[in-house]
Enzyme design. Structure first.
Site, short mmCIF file in Angstrom:
data_model
loop_
_atom_site.label_atom_id
_atom_site.label_comp_id
_atom_site.label_asym_id
_atom_site.label_seq_id
_atom_site.Cartn_x
_atom_site.Cartn_y
_atom_site.Cartn_z
CB SER A 1 5.74 -67.37 22.81
OG SER A 1 6.40 -67.83 22.28
CG ASP B 1 13.08 -64.87 23.47
OD1 ASP B 1 13.13 -66.13 23.62
OD2 ASP B 1 11.25 -64.30 24.06
CG HIS C 1 10.47 -67.73 25.04
ND1 HIS C 1 10.05 -66.37 24.40
CD2 HIS C 1 9.16 -68.26 24.91
CE1 HIS C 1 8.77 -67.18 23.39
NE2 HIS C 1 8.55 -67.98 23.50
#
Length: 273
Positions: A157, A213, A245
């Protein structure tokens, strides 16, 4: 087991895990940083230390969040010569979370799930400060005797985003770069930044992204991949249909295989500096 906690306007990753033993790395904080930093978690190599992986957590997490993944790789004994460094981000106010303080590598001004919102407002100063911090961690490993071509920088991320940016603008050629569920920050200005330290055009880059995501949109990951490809970087992208995600076992196996390929065991063989 990876899990997620929903806070206002933001999803933060964390990990639940049983007791493990880790060591705080004796790496000094970068003197250019105004905020206080905890020393990273350090997992020493199981065998002779010939390589290092610096793996960077996402927004709202800590180095502990990825400790179970590292422990799993260590149990499989395919990366015995690798030391793992898991840094902790300093706590900063995050605009997208109404100024709430949380661990972050740079401020996120918008997290609406829209690519344009993420791209138009970026914390350039914070990104550059974190880039310098990771360049410092890399240099510390080099100073300790590990060649740059035996160092991989990667993350998840926001940690993957800063890994892509810092890795591709590193002052020396690295062994590899990994970005999971991430994107390339400051993409519009990136060609100018890479001109300052253009050592990693041929460095293998692995990008992985979930097909569903909604936090860092899959389309943004693809856009970053295509942009880097057009600029001549050696980048590969793996997509995982149905994954949000998050991370999945297949993806972590892919990362392990990448690390094994980029950091093969050397035994008593001496690395070239």
């Amino acid at each position: 087991m990876l899990a997620f906690v929903v806070l206002p306007h933001i999803i933060l990753s964390f990990v639940t895990f049983s007791f493990i033993t880790v060591i705080s790395a004796g790496i000094k904080s970068d003197s250019t940083m105004a905020m206080r930093r905890a020393p990273p978690l350090l997992f020493p190599a199981s065998a002779k230390h010939t390589a290092t992986v610096i793996f960077v957590h996402g927004l709202g997490d800590t180095g502990y969040g990825w400790a179970p993944a590292v422990e799993n790789w260590r149990r499989r004994q395919r990366l015995d010569e690798v030391k793992f460094i898991l840094p902790h981000a300093p706590r900063i106010p995050v605009t997208a979370a109404d100024g709430m303080q949380m661990p972050g590598w740079y401020d996120i001004l918008a997290l609406s799930g829209k690519v344009d919102d993420i791209r138009k407002d970026q914390d350039e100063r914070g990104i550059l400060l974190s880039r310098d911090y990771f360049h410092g961690l890399i240099q510390a490993e080099i100073d300790s005797g590990i060649p740059a071509n035996r160092i991989v920088l990667g993350g998840f991320s926001q940690g993957g985003a800063i890994s892509l940016f810092a890795g591709l603008t590193a002052k020396t050629k690295l062994a590899g770069i990994v970005g999971l569920s991430s994107y390339l920050p400051l993409d519009a200005k990136f060609p100018d930044f890479v001109k300052e330290n253009d050592h990693n055009h041929q460095t293998p880059v692995l990008m992985c992204h979930g097909g569903e995501d909604q936090v860092v949109p899959t389309s943004f990951g693809k856009l970053s991949y295509e942009m880097l490809k057009k600029q001549g970087f050696d980048v590969t992208m793996k997509l995982y249909p149905g994954m949000a995600h998050s991370a999945c076992p297949e993806e972590l196996d892919e990362v392990e295989a990448f690390l094994r390929a980029r950091l093969p065991p050397q035994g008593d063989k001496k690395s070239e500096l």
